[in-house]
Write a protein that holds these residues in place. Structure first.
Motif, PDB file in Angstrom:
ATOM      1  N   ILE A 102       0.839  -1.205   0.000  1.00 17.58           N
ATOM      2  CA  ILE A 102       0.000   0.000   0.000  1.00 17.58           C
ATOM      3  C   ILE A 102       0.871   1.251   0.000  1.00 17.58           C
ATOM      4  O   ILE A 102       0.625   2.194  -0.759  1.00 17.58           O
ATOM      5  CB  ILE A 102      -0.981  -0.024   1.193  1.00 17.58           C
ATOM      6  N   TYR A 103       1.914   1.283   0.824  1.00 14.27           N
ATOM      7  CA  TYR A 103       2.821   2.433   0.848  1.00 14.27           C
ATOM      8  C   TYR A 103       3.469   2.639  -0.517  1.00 14.27           C
ATOM      9  O   TYR A 103       3.622   3.774  -0.981  1.00 14.27           O
ATOM     10  CB  TYR A 103       3.904   2.280   1.913  1.00 14.27           C
ATOM     11  N   ALA A 104       3.866   1.533  -1.155  1.00 18.29           N
ATOM     12  CA  ALA A 104       4.468   1.638  -2.492  1.00 18.29           C
ATOM     13  C   ALA A 104       3.481   2.251  -3.478  1.00 18.29           C
ATOM     14  O   ALA A 104       3.859   3.105  -4.299  1.00 18.29           O
ATOM     15  CB  ALA A 104       4.929   0.263  -2.970  1.00 18.29           C
ATOM     16  N   CYS A 105       2.219   1.852  -3.392  1.00 20.98           N
ATOM     17  CA  CYS A 105       1.188   2.445  -4.263  1.00 20.98           C
ATOM     18  C   CYS A 105       1.059   3.944  -3.994  1.00 20.98           C
ATOM     19  O   CYS A 105       0.935   4.738  -4.934  1.00 20.98           O
ATOM     20  CB  CYS A 105      -0.156   1.748  -4.066  1.00 20.98           C
ATOM     21  N   PHE A 106       1.087   4.355  -2.722  1.00 18.41           N
ATOM     22  CA  PHE A 106       1.020   5.782  -2.379  1.00 18.41           C
ATOM     23  C   PHE A 106       2.176   6.547  -3.013  1.00 18.41           C
ATOM     24  O   PHE A 106       1.981   7.581  -3.650  1.00 18.41           O
ATOM     25  CB  PHE A 106       1.078   5.995  -0.864  1.00 18.41           C
ATOM     26  N   VAL A 107       3.393   6.034  -2.824  1.00 17.13           N
ATOM     27  CA  VAL A 107       4.583   6.721  -3.323  1.00 17.13           C
ATOM     28  C   VAL A 107       4.545   6.799  -4.849  1.00 17.13           C
ATOM     29  O   VAL A 107       4.746   7.877  -5.432  1.00 17.13           O
ATOM     30  CB  VAL A 107       5.873   6.023  -2.832  1.00 17.13           C
ATOM     31  N   LEU A 108       4.281   5.677  -5.504  1.00 15.50           N
ATOM     32  CA  LEU A 108       4.241   5.673  -6.969  1.00 15.50           C
ATOM     33  C   LEU A 108       3.126   6.570  -7.503  1.00 15.50           C
ATOM     34  O   LEU A 108       3.305   7.271  -8.502  1.00 15.50           O
ATOM     35  CB  LEU A 108       4.079   4.241  -7.488  1.00 15.50           C
ATOM     36  N   HIS A 109       2.000   6.568  -6.822  1.00 14.24           N
ATOM     37  CA  HIS A 109       0.883   7.433  -7.226  1.00 14.24           C
ATOM     38  C   HIS A 109       1.282   8.910  -7.133  1.00 14.24           C
ATOM     39  O   HIS A 109       1.029   9.694  -8.046  1.00 14.24           O
ATOM     40  CB  HIS A 109      -0.339   7.157  -6.353  1.00 14.24           C
ATOM     41  N   ASN A 110       1.929   9.274  -6.040  1.00 16.58           N
ATOM     42  CA  ASN A 110       2.357  10.669  -5.871  1.00 16.58           C
ATOM     43  C   ASN A 110       3.389  11.069  -6.920  1.00 16.58           C
ATOM     44  O   ASN A 110       3.367  12.199  -7.414  1.00 16.58           O
ATOM     45  CB  ASN A 110       2.892  10.902  -4.457  1.00 16.58           C
ATOM     46  N   VAL A 111       4.278  10.153  -7.263  1.00 18.08           N
ATOM     47  CA  VAL A 111       5.248  10.429  -8.332  1.00 18.08           C
ATOM     48  C   VAL A 111       4.504  10.656  -9.645  1.00 18.08           C
ATOM     49  O   VAL A 111       4.772  11.627 -10.368  1.00 18.08           O
ATOM     50  CB  VAL A 111       6.282   9.283  -8.468  1.00 18.08           C
ATOM     51  N   CYS A 112       3.570   9.782  -9.956  1.00 15.75           N
ATOM     52  CA  CYS A 112       2.782   9.932 -11.193  1.00 15.75           C
ATOM     53  C   CYS A 112       2.022  11.258 -11.198  1.00 15.75           C
ATOM     54  O   CYS A 112       2.010  11.970 -12.206  1.00 15.75           O
ATOM     55  CB  CYS A 112       1.805   8.769 -11.350  1.00 15.75           C
ATOM     56  N   GLU A 113       1.383  11.599 -10.087  1.00 15.59           N
ATOM     57  CA  GLU A 113       0.615  12.844 -10.001  1.00 15.59           C
ATOM     58  C   GLU A 113       1.523  14.060 -10.165  1.00 15.59           C
ATOM     59  O   GLU A 113       1.190  15.009 -10.869  1.00 15.59           O
ATOM     60  CB  GLU A 113      -0.143  12.926  -8.669  1.00 15.59           C
ATOM     61  N   SER A 114       2.689  14.037  -9.513  1.00 14.51           N
ATOM     62  CA  SER A 114       3.595  15.194  -9.580  1.00 14.51           C
ATOM     63  C   SER A 114       4.181  15.374 -10.976  1.00 14.51           C
ATOM     64  O   SER A 114       4.544  16.485 -11.355  1.00 14.51           O
ATOM     65  CB  SER A 114       4.713  15.070  -8.543  1.00 14.51           C
ATOM     66  N   ARG A 115       4.257  14.298 -11.743  1.00 14.65           N
ATOM     67  CA  ARG A 115       4.801  14.382 -13.100  1.00 14.65           C
ATOM     68  C   ARG A 115       3.716  14.497 -14.165  1.00 14.65           C
ATOM     69  O   ARG A 115       4.015  14.468 -15.360  1.00 14.65           O
ATOM     70  CB  ARG A 115       5.679  13.169 -13.384  1.00 14.65           C
ATOM     71  N   GLY A 116       2.478  14.621 -13.722  1.00 15.64           N
ATOM     72  CA  GLY A 116       1.383  14.818 -14.666  1.00 15.64           C
ATOM     73  C   GLY A 116       1.061  13.607 -15.516  1.00 15.64           C
ATOM     74  O   GLY A 116       0.518  13.758 -16.619  1.00 15.64           O
ATOM     75  N   CYS A 117       1.373  12.414 -15.032  1.00 18.41           N
ATOM     76  CA  CYS A 117       1.043  11.197 -15.777  1.00 18.41           C
ATOM     77  C   CYS A 117      -0.471  11.070 -15.891  1.00 18.41           C
ATOM     78  O   CYS A 117      -1.184  11.247 -14.911  1.00 18.41           O
ATOM     79  CB  CYS A 117       1.605   9.956 -15.093  1.00 18.41           C
ATOM     80  N   SER A 118      -0.925  10.779 -17.076  1.00 17.60           N
ATOM     81  CA  SER A 118      -2.366  10.739 -17.304  1.00 17.60           C
ATOM     82  C   SER A 118      -3.007   9.571 -16.569  1.00 17.60           C
ATOM     83  O   SER A 118      -2.387   8.552 -16.298  1.00 17.60           O
ATOM     84  CB  SER A 118      -2.668  10.656 -18.798  1.00 17.60           C
TER      85      SER A 118
END
Length: 171
Positions: A102-118
Motif C-alpha cells: 500500500i505504501y508503495a502504491c502511495f509513493v508511486l501514485h504521488n510520483v505519477c501525479e507530480s509528473r502529470g502522468c495521465s
C-alpha cells in the motif's frame, strides 16, 4: 481494520495526545477529531461522522460541511484506486507485506501525479461510483468489533453542529 489499528488502540487507551477546545459558551470540551464516513463508529471524542437523518437545518448544514471536507480525501483515494487496481480487491500476499504494498502504491501514485502522468478519468469516475455504492451498503451498520457507547460522541457532534449553526447565523 480501524477497530484493530494501532491508531485506534492508542486513542482508546489515552496514549495519543489529545488537545481540547471549548467552543463558545458550550459546556462540552471538543477534542480535535477525525472526519469519518458513515461506515465508521461515532466515537466519544475523536471520530466524527454525519447525522444518519437530519431533523434540523443545523444538522443538514453540519452533515453537508462534513461531506464536503471528506470529499477531497475520497477523491484522492478514488484516483489512487483507479491507478492501482490491486487496492480494490483482496491483496493475496502475506499479511505483513500488505502495508508495504500500500505504501508503495502511495509513493508511486504521488510520483505519477507530480509528473502529470495521465489517468483515465472514466476509471476514476467508475471508482467513485463503486465507493459510493460500498458506502451506501455499509452506512450506519454497527461495527461488531467496536463496542463503545456513542452517547458522548453524539453530544460532542451536537455541540459542533450547534457551534457551526451559531457562526452561520451571525454572518
Amino acid at each position: 481494520v480501524f477497530a484493530n489499528s494501532t491508531l485506534n488502540h492508542r486513542m482508546r487507551n489515552g496514549s495519543f495526545s489529545q488537545t481540547f477546545n471549548t467552543l463558545s459558551n458550550e459546556r462540552h470540551k471538543v477534542v480535535y477529531y477525525f472526519i469519518a464516513d458513515p461506515a465508521y463508529p461515532l466515537t466519544p471524542y475523536w471520530c466524527k461522522k454525519e447525522f444518519e437523518s437530519c431533523t434540523t437545518n443545523v444538522q443538514v448544514l453540519f452533515t453537508e460541511l462534513l461531506r464536503s471536507a471528506r470529499n477531497q480525501i475520497e477523491c484522492a483515494f478514488g484516483r489512487l484506486k483507479a491507478r492501482w487496481s490491486i487496492l480494490i480487491r483482496k491483496i493475496d500476499f502475506d499479511t505483513e507485506m500488505v502495508p508495504t504494498i500500500i505504501y508503495a502504491c502511495f509513493v508511486l501514485h504521488n510520483v505519477c501525479e507530480s509528473r502529470g502522468c495521465s489517468l483515465d478519468e472514466e476509471a476514476v469516475k467508475a471508482q467513485m461510483r463503486r465507493n459510493q455504492i460500498e458506502e451506501d451498503i455499509n452506512k450506519n451498520i454497527p461495527d461488531p468489533i467496536y463496542s463503545c457507547s456513542t452517547g458522548e460522541g453524539v453530544a460532542v457532534r451536537d455541540t459542533l453542529a450547534s457551534y457551526i449553526g451559531q457562526i452561520i447565523a451571525h454572518e
